[in-house]
Design an enzyme around this catalytic site. Structure first.
Site, PDB file in Angstrom:
ATOM      1  CD  GLU A  36       4.011 -11.324  13.029  1.00  0.00           C
ATOM      2  OE1 GLU A  36       3.109 -11.170  12.163  1.00  0.00           O
ATOM      3  OE2 GLU A  36       5.106 -11.306  12.722  1.00  0.00           O
ATOM      4  CD  GLN A  44       4.018  -4.184   4.253  1.00  0.00           C
ATOM      5  OE1 GLN A  44       4.178  -4.015   3.088  1.00  0.00           O
ATOM      6  NE2 GLN A  44       3.760  -4.956   5.246  1.00  0.00           N
ATOM      7  CB  CYS A 162       0.753  -0.686  -2.954  1.00  0.00           C
ATOM      8  SG  CYS A 162       0.559   0.956  -3.313  1.00  0.00           S
ATOM      9  CE  LYS A 307      -2.236 -10.723  -3.951  1.00  0.00           C
ATOM     10  NZ  LYS A 307      -3.227 -11.582  -3.479  1.00  0.00           N
ATOM     11  CB  CYS A 342      -4.342   2.733  -5.713  1.00  0.00           C
ATOM     12  SG  CYS A 342      -2.638   2.986  -6.023  1.00  0.00           S
TER      13      CYS A 342
END
Ligand SMILES: Cc1cc2nc3c(=O)[nH]c(=O)nc-3n(C[C@H](O)[C@H](O)[C@H](O)COP(=O)(O)OP(=O)(O)OC[C@H]3O[C@@H](n4cnc5c(N)ncnc54)[C@H](O)[C@@H]3O)c2cc1C
Length: 399
Positions: A36, A44, A162, A307, A342
């Site tokens: 990473e 997010q 999203c 996603k 969602c």
């Protein structure tokens, strides 16, 4: 030349990578490494509330070192190439790492350049996007200072992370303008590539009512193809029956970019080889279809779920169980059925929690409320409950 070897090597220390690393360590695997490059980890989902003026950007970031499990080896580099025939990953600095099992989860690529004229104007002259940490506060600056004119909110075609985020910010902005008494002076447009605002009819019906209540003009089967910054106009193109071909002026423009797998994944042997290029996995077991010791999850995987971080919460235990079976030479028994959720914020005090699976059947976790309608309690879940769950339980492999 191999620099080091790890039993379980994870590429990407975002939502998926940290969750899987924590779970592997809890399961008793001691040699877990995470490649990473970033020093910062972002939550997010709150960027929508940042753009809507409901929270500060600083609440969405933490240091990567604070989320990296202490017993994991952090390789602070960017992965660059895979050689799955030789079980190695090469990083941008040339170092090569060998693995027994590889987990690929470096997230998704934002393809800003697929809308002509967009990149140069981002963050300026009323144009913003909640899809970048640095831009989400600009979205709020533009919304808060607009008192009249035209506002355009866009969603691109193709899979994106999203899929609810492009419309949520339109509702938060309209709610703010209504409270300020200026909504009647702002012509709000929402441009989406789909035939309806949401893929589940009961939810779409309720969102249509939210859209009508705010007086938003909805353009379905349509997408924005270019931005002309100087004249403050966007070109809208029809991509299906009943779509719109037009030019819209804007004073505020919120754009969501097209998205695809990172280019280096697309050109790797792990890719599906199609235009989106995601890591080619079985949608139930999350195992690579050609390389059995490779798994993927999160935004970079090819499984056709929505996603989201919520999907990863269900994918991670499946990946960890199946890696365990693989290492013990047993059949893979765990299956992911496409769960995603969602949280559709419809105002500064209400939210609709859409939960569904591969079959687009609703799968509500809280049976108390009608899952197709907005509720006030869900809004508190979005702002406080889900971030708490994320930082304290999910990233620690506990939920
Ligand atoms: C505006 C917005 C709103 C959202 N709202 C919601 C919501 O309400 N609910 C929800 O569940 N989800 C939501 N999401 C989606 C959610 O945040 C993502 O689906 C999730 O973060 C994906 O996790 P990931 O681990 O696949 O990717 P990420 O979390 O993006 O992590 C990818 C990691 O890989 C690293 N990386 C990149 N390149 C390399 C490389 N070459 N080598 C090694 N590492 C690399 C990155 O630095 C990053 O740390 C939203 C997203 C956005 C942008």
């Amino acid at each position: 030349m191999t620099t080091a070897k790890h039993q379980i090597l994870i590429v990407g220390g975002g939502t998926a990578g940290i969750t899987v690393a924590a779970r592997e360590l809890r399961k008793g695997y001691a040699d877990v490494a995470v490649i990473e490059p970033s020093s910062t980890h972002y939550y997010q989902p709150l960027w929508t509330l940042v753009g809507g003026g409901q929270t500060k950007a600083s609440t969405t970031e933490r240091t990567e070192s604070s989320v990296m499990p202490t017993k994991a080896t952090w390789i602070k580099k960017a992965a660059f190439a895979f050689d799955p025939d030789n079980n190695t990953v090469t990083c941008a600095d040339g170092a090569t790492y060998e693995y027994d099992v590889l987990v690929v989860c470096p997230g998704i690529q934002l393809d800003w350049n697929r809308i002509d004229g967009l990149e140069d104007t981002l963050g300026k002259d009323g144009v913003s996007s909640n899809y970048r940490f640095d831009l989400a506060p600009r979205t709020w600056d533009f919304i808060r200072t607009t008192r009249s004119g035209t506002a355009v909110f866009t969603m691109p075609s193709g899979p994106i992370k999203c899929a609810g985020a492009p419309q949520k910010i339109a509702y938060l902005a309209s709610d703010h303008w209504r409270k300020e008494g200026v909504l009647d002076d702002i012509d709000v447009h929402l441009v989406v590539p789909t035939p309806r605002i949401f893929g589940i009819p009961e939810i779409a019906d309720n969102l249509d009512a939210v859209i009508a209540d705010y007086g938003i003009t909805l353009h379905t089967n349509s997408e924005v193809t270019s931005v002309e910054a100087e004249g403050r106009k966007v070109a809208v193109k029809s991509i299906g029956e009943g779509g719109t071909d037009t030019t819209l002026p804007y004073d505020v423009l919120h754009v969501v970019p097209h998205q695809s797998a990172p280019n280096w994944i697309k050109s790797s042997p792990l890719s599906t080889g199609d235009a989106n290029g995601y890591v080619d996995i079985d949608k139930y077991t999350m195992q690579h279809v050609r390389y059995p010791n490779v798994f993927s999850l999160g935004d970079a995987g090819s499984s056709p779920n929505s996603k989201t971080g919520a999907a990863i919460r269900k994918q991670a235990p499946v990946v960890v169980d199946n890696i365990d079976s693989f290492l013990k030479n047993q059949p893979l028994g765990a299956k992911y059925h496409g769960y995603a959720s969602c949280p559709l914020v419809t105002s500064s005090h209400a939210m609709l929690l859409a939960e569904f699976d591969y079959s687009m059947q609703m799968t509500p976790s809280i049976p108390l409320f009608d899952p197709a309608k907005p509720h006030r309690a869900y809004w508190y879940l979005k702002k406080y409950g889900l971030p708490f769950l994320y930082w304290n339980l999910m990233l620690k492999g506990l939920a």
